[in-house]
Scaffold this active site. Sequence first.
Site, PDB file in Angstrom:
ATOM      1  N   ALA A 108      -9.309 -55.460 -47.745  1.00 32.57           N
ATOM      2  CA  ALA A 108      -8.740 -54.616 -46.684  1.00 32.57           C
ATOM      3  C   ALA A 108      -8.578 -55.410 -45.390  1.00 32.57           C
ATOM      4  O   ALA A 108      -7.597 -55.240 -44.659  1.00 32.57           O
ATOM      5  CB  ALA A 108      -9.638 -53.400 -46.455  1.00 32.57           C
ATOM      6  N   ASP A 150     -12.888 -48.445 -46.733  1.00 38.04           N
ATOM      7  CA  ASP A 150     -12.787 -49.850 -46.285  1.00 38.04           C
ATOM      8  C   ASP A 150     -11.625 -50.024 -45.310  1.00 38.04           C
ATOM      9  O   ASP A 150     -11.795 -50.554 -44.206  1.00 38.04           O
ATOM     10  CB  ASP A 150     -12.581 -50.790 -47.485  1.00 38.04           C
ATOM     11  CG  ASP A 150     -13.846 -50.982 -48.292  1.00 38.04           C
ATOM     12  OD1 ASP A 150     -14.758 -50.147 -48.177  1.00 38.04           O
ATOM     13  OD2 ASP A 150     -13.928 -51.969 -49.051  1.00 38.04           O
TER      14      ASP A 150
HETATM   15  C1  MEV Z   1     -16.429 -50.137 -51.754  1.00 36.37           C
HETATM   16  O1  MEV Z   1     -16.553 -50.822 -50.511  1.00 36.37           O
HETATM   17  C2  MEV Z   1     -17.050 -48.785 -51.661  1.00 36.37           C
HETATM   18  C3  MEV Z   1     -16.962 -47.919 -52.907  1.00 36.37           C
HETATM   19  O2  MEV Z   1     -17.523 -46.649 -52.537  1.00 36.37           O
HETATM   20  C4  MEV Z   1     -15.566 -47.746 -53.417  1.00 36.37           C
HETATM   21  C5  MEV Z   1     -14.682 -46.920 -52.482  1.00 36.37           C
HETATM   22  O3  MEV Z   1     -15.175 -46.230 -51.617  1.00 36.37           O
HETATM   23  O4  MEV Z   1     -13.460 -46.987 -52.683  1.00 36.37           O
HETATM   24  C6  MEV Z   1     -17.819 -48.479 -54.043  1.00 36.37           C
END
Ligand code: MEV
Length: 311
Positions: A108, A150
């Site tokens: 991101a 993100d």
């Molecule tokens: C990734 O940084 C965080 C997760 O919760 C996936 C998401 O929120 O898309 C694992």
Amino acid sequence: MTRARAPGKVILLGEHAVVYGRPAIAVPLPELLAEAEIEALTRGPSGEIWIDAPDIRYSARLSETASDDPLGLVLRLGRRELGLGAHPPLHLSVTSAIPVASGLGSGAAVSVAILRAFGEHFARPFPADRLSELAFEVEKIHHGTPSGIDNTVIAYEQPVYFVRGRPIEVFRIRAPFHLLVADSGRPSPTAEAVGAVRREWQLRPQHYEGLFDEAGRLAEAGRRAIEAGEIEALGTLMDRNQTILEALALVTPTLRNMHSAARAAGALGAKISGAGLGGNLIALIRPEDSDRIAQALVAGGARRVILTEVR
Ligand code: MEV
């Protein structure tokens, strides 16, 4: 030449549960940045963009990238957003200090840095909400069901309380606090981790819904603790979230060792951050304990430890 940056991120509480509609809280990580640089070229076909990302040994011409190539997609989205027809040939260079697949939001951050540089190059910078929405399109390539947390925290560069599909809420940090971000040395495969949790959730929906509910409650309590400046309470919530992430089978033996080492050395609380199965552990600490706990993390298996102040 136009240059732009975007930070990494850490999830303080609520990863994975956030994919299932529960709240999560995340903060930007300004110590680790992705950077994009756009330069107009005097020669070359109109509309062509040469892309170089030496950190990931990537070099391509936009016209030759596949439709699911993340860097190509970011540029196409940026171009469409600006309604650009023909434009002079460009060179894009991307560098990033955020380790790839580490749970720190490198994908991101790269998308946001490129979009920022692109908008600014054409003197039409994208507002944070559009940066976030466009980067979200790219996140879908990395794993099919991203929550959007993100791209949101990285585009807004502020602490966020995030619930999928709802308008973003930023919140105030009453008293700054310190985190050590410790890399386990093993990549965190987001798509694999999210897929594994989904399979288990399908097999035992009630049990998993219960775990997600609890993670959501921790995120809510965490926001209140941060807004009240109750940092020790935040540490306790992080440890409780770690127990849930253990129950979701996302904690590797190295991350478990690192957690125990940090707690034994005086961290107020610690947990993995991001998708898990590798990646980073975050430990909430008092700044005066930073060196001792960082050493303990390294002895417990960490490859690299970064100190960040959240304010
Ligand atoms: C990734 O940084 C965080 C997760 O919760 C996936 C998401 O929120 O898309 C694992």
